[in-house]
Design a protein around this motif. Structure first.
Motif, PDB file in Angstrom:
ATOM      1  N   GLY A 257      16.334 -12.589  22.949  1.00 57.18           N
ATOM      2  CA  GLY A 257      17.594 -12.809  22.261  1.00 57.18           C
ATOM      3  C   GLY A 257      18.312 -14.095  22.619  1.00 57.18           C
ATOM      4  O   GLY A 257      19.328 -14.426  21.998  1.00 57.18           O
ATOM      5  N   VAL A 258      17.821 -14.834  23.621  1.00 53.68           N
ATOM      6  CA  VAL A 258      18.467 -16.084  24.029  1.00 53.68           C
ATOM      7  C   VAL A 258      17.890 -17.232  23.200  1.00 53.68           C
ATOM      8  O   VAL A 258      16.675 -17.443  23.205  1.00 53.68           O
ATOM      9  N   PRO A 259      18.730 -17.991  22.482  1.00 52.51           N
ATOM     10  CA  PRO A 259      18.212 -19.130  21.721  1.00 52.51           C
ATOM     11  C   PRO A 259      17.682 -20.208  22.649  1.00 52.51           C
ATOM     12  O   PRO A 259      18.133 -20.334  23.783  1.00 52.51           O
ATOM     13  N   VAL A 260      16.714 -20.983  22.151  1.00 47.66           N
ATOM     14  CA  VAL A 260      16.035 -21.984  22.979  1.00 47.66           C
ATOM     15  C   VAL A 260      16.111 -23.350  22.308  1.00 47.66           C
ATOM     16  O   VAL A 260      15.859 -23.477  21.106  1.00 47.66           O
ATOM     17  N   ALA A 261      16.445 -24.369  23.079  1.00 49.21           N
ATOM     18  CA  ALA A 261      16.350 -25.768  22.652  1.00 49.21           C
ATOM     19  C   ALA A 261      15.283 -26.444  23.495  1.00 49.21           C
ATOM     20  O   ALA A 261      15.131 -26.130  24.677  1.00 49.21           O
ATOM     21  N   ASP A 262      14.547 -27.381  22.896  1.00 56.35           N
ATOM     22  CA  ASP A 262      13.461 -28.012  23.655  1.00 56.35           C
ATOM     23  C   ASP A 262      13.795 -29.414  24.137  1.00 56.35           C
ATOM     24  O   ASP A 262      12.972 -30.039  24.817  1.00 56.35           O
ATOM     25  N   THR A 263      14.994 -29.928  23.805  1.00 52.67           N
ATOM     26  CA  THR A 263      15.415 -31.233  24.302  1.00 52.67           C
ATOM     27  C   THR A 263      16.909 -31.186  24.624  1.00 52.67           C
ATOM     28  O   THR A 263      17.650 -30.365  24.060  1.00 52.67           O
ATOM     29  N   PRO A 264      17.387 -32.060  25.514  1.00 47.88           N
ATOM     30  CA  PRO A 264      18.829 -32.131  25.769  1.00 47.88           C
ATOM     31  C   PRO A 264      19.628 -32.442  24.507  1.00 47.88           C
ATOM     32  O   PRO A 264      20.737 -31.943  24.321  1.00 47.88           O
ATOM     33  N   GLU A 265      19.063 -33.254  23.616  1.00 49.58           N
ATOM     34  CA  GLU A 265      19.759 -33.593  22.377  1.00 49.58           C
ATOM     35  C   GLU A 265      19.941 -32.365  21.495  1.00 49.58           C
ATOM     36  O   GLU A 265      21.004 -32.176  20.885  1.00 49.58           O
ATOM     37  N   ALA A 266      18.913 -31.511  21.438  1.00 55.13           N
ATOM     38  CA  ALA A 266      19.027 -30.280  20.664  1.00 55.13           C
ATOM     39  C   ALA A 266      20.037 -29.331  21.297  1.00 55.13           C
ATOM     40  O   ALA A 266      20.759 -28.615  20.597  1.00 55.13           O
ATOM     41  N   ALA A 267      20.097 -29.321  22.624  1.00 55.81           N
ATOM     42  CA  ALA A 267      21.084 -28.478  23.310  1.00 55.81           C
ATOM     43  C   ALA A 267      22.501 -28.958  23.014  1.00 55.81           C
ATOM     44  O   ALA A 267      23.415 -28.142  22.799  1.00 55.81           O
ATOM     45  N   LEU A 268      22.710 -30.267  22.987  1.00 57.83           N
ATOM     46  CA  LEU A 268      24.027 -30.813  22.659  1.00 57.83           C
ATOM     47  C   LEU A 268      24.415 -30.449  21.229  1.00 57.83           C
ATOM     48  O   LEU A 268      25.574 -30.076  20.969  1.00 57.83           O
ATOM     49  N   ALA A 269      23.472 -30.516  20.294  1.00 50.16           N
ATOM     50  CA  ALA A 269      23.753 -30.155  18.905  1.00 50.16           C
ATOM     51  C   ALA A 269      24.137 -28.682  18.804  1.00 50.16           C
ATOM     52  O   ALA A 269      25.063 -28.314  18.068  1.00 50.16           O
ATOM     53  N   TRP A 270      23.419 -27.815  19.539  1.00 51.45           N
ATOM     54  CA  TRP A 270      23.752 -26.380  19.545  1.00 51.45           C
ATOM     55  C   TRP A 270      25.166 -26.177  20.074  1.00 51.45           C
ATOM     56  O   TRP A 270      25.939 -25.395  19.518  1.00 51.45           O
ATOM     57  N   LEU A 271      25.491 -26.873  21.146  1.00 51.37           N
ATOM     58  CA  LEU A 271      26.800 -26.708  21.763  1.00 51.37           C
ATOM     59  C   LEU A 271      27.907 -27.111  20.795  1.00 51.37           C
ATOM     60  O   LEU A 271      28.922 -26.411  20.662  1.00 51.37           O
ATOM     61  N   ARG A 272      27.728 -28.202  20.103  1.00 51.75           N
ATOM     62  CA  ARG A 272      28.739 -28.653  19.150  1.00 51.75           C
ATOM     63  C   ARG A 272      28.913 -27.647  18.024  1.00 51.75           C
ATOM     64  O   ARG A 272      30.040 -27.350  17.604  1.00 51.75           O
ATOM     65  N   ARG A 273      27.795 -27.116  17.518  1.00 49.20           N
ATOM     66  CA  ARG A 273      27.889 -26.129  16.442  1.00 49.20           C
ATOM     67  C   ARG A 273      28.505 -24.824  16.950  1.00 49.20           C
ATOM     68  O   ARG A 273      29.350 -24.224  16.296  1.00 49.20           O
TER      69      ARG A 273
END
Length: 255
Positions: free
Chosen positions: A229-245
């Motif tokens: 159930g935990v979403p996964v990002a594979d790069t720091p840039e993708a993690a930043l995009a998730w955080l902003r959304r």
């Protein structure tokens, strides 16, 4: 706004830098390090070192420090903290993302032997070789302590402690490593089998190419799964995009 990054990896440091550089100046970015490395590379922003006292302690910390989002950017094999993070985030009602660099995949010419644990790796070794390049880190060496016919070259950032294999030479080095250097290391120590965890990333991948070129087998310990159930990002840039959304509209991001 307060972001807590469970770190200790290259990706965690890069993410902390992105957060500090791109989010509003009032954003508080805290990186938490486990403290297992004697001289860690510190990320930008605030840093805390040490454990939380399990899921309950982490949940209490999240509430006490008014954390708005939690990003688990720990090592792919740091399974305990990942499950504690999932439980704590659920208890404290804090959104959670796992940042995981992609794992390695075998290529043409690779002689990989995937296993599920260090103990299984130890059981596999006697049939594969006698001079072992062990790159699984200093934790868990006890799994190989019963192998007295194999000679081990063990590489880690900090010196290991017992229990460990009786015939072992320690190489204290920190990546990134080069293909030329890894090929020379295998040749100089007459290595005939490599043991590694599927950590992913480019910093330590040259050893796999060196093993392929030398035609030696590689025992690869599969990484544990991310909590369900935990979403996964594979790069720091993708993690930043998730955080902003995620913090922008209050709804889970679709990764």
């Amino acid at each position: 706004m307060h972001i807590l990054v469970l770190g200790g990896t290259t990706e965690a440091r890069r993410l902390a830098g992105l957060l500090v550089d791109t989010l509003p100046a009032a954003t508080r970015v805290t990186s938490s390090l486990a403290g297992r490395v004697a001289s860690p590379r510190l990320p930008p922003g605030e840093v805390r070192v040490g454990g939380f006292g399990g899921a309950e302690g982490l949940a209490a910390w999240l509430r006490a420090h008014e954390v708005d989002a939690l990003i688990d950017a720990t090592h792919p094999f740091a399974g305990t903290i990942s499950f504690s993070a999932a439980a704590a985030a659920a208890e404290a009602h804090v959104p959670l993302l796992a940042l995981r660099r992609p794992g390695w995949t075998p290529g043409e010419g690779d002689r990989w032997h995937p296993v599920g644990s260090l103990a299984e790796a130890a059981r596999t070794l006697p049939a594969l070789g006698e001079r072992v390049f062990l790159t699984t880190g200093r934790m868990g060496l006890g799994a190989f302590a019963g192998l007295d016919e194999q000679w081990f070259l063990m590489r880690s950032v900090d010196a290991p402690q017992a229990p460990h294999p009786p015939r072992m030479e320690v190489l204290l080095e920190r990546g990134p490593f080069t293909l030329e250097g890894e090929r020379e290391l295998l040749r100089r120590h007459r290595i005939d089998v490599l043991v590694t965890k599927d950590s992913g990333g480019a910093a330590t991948a040259p050893k796999l190419a060196a093993a392929r070129a030398a035609g030696i087998p590689v025992v690869v310990v599969r990484r544990p799964p991310v909590p369900e159930g935990v979403p996964v990002a594979d790069t720091p840039e993708a993690a930043l995009a998730w955080l902003r959304r995620r913090l922008g509209d209050g709804r889970p991001a679709d990764l």
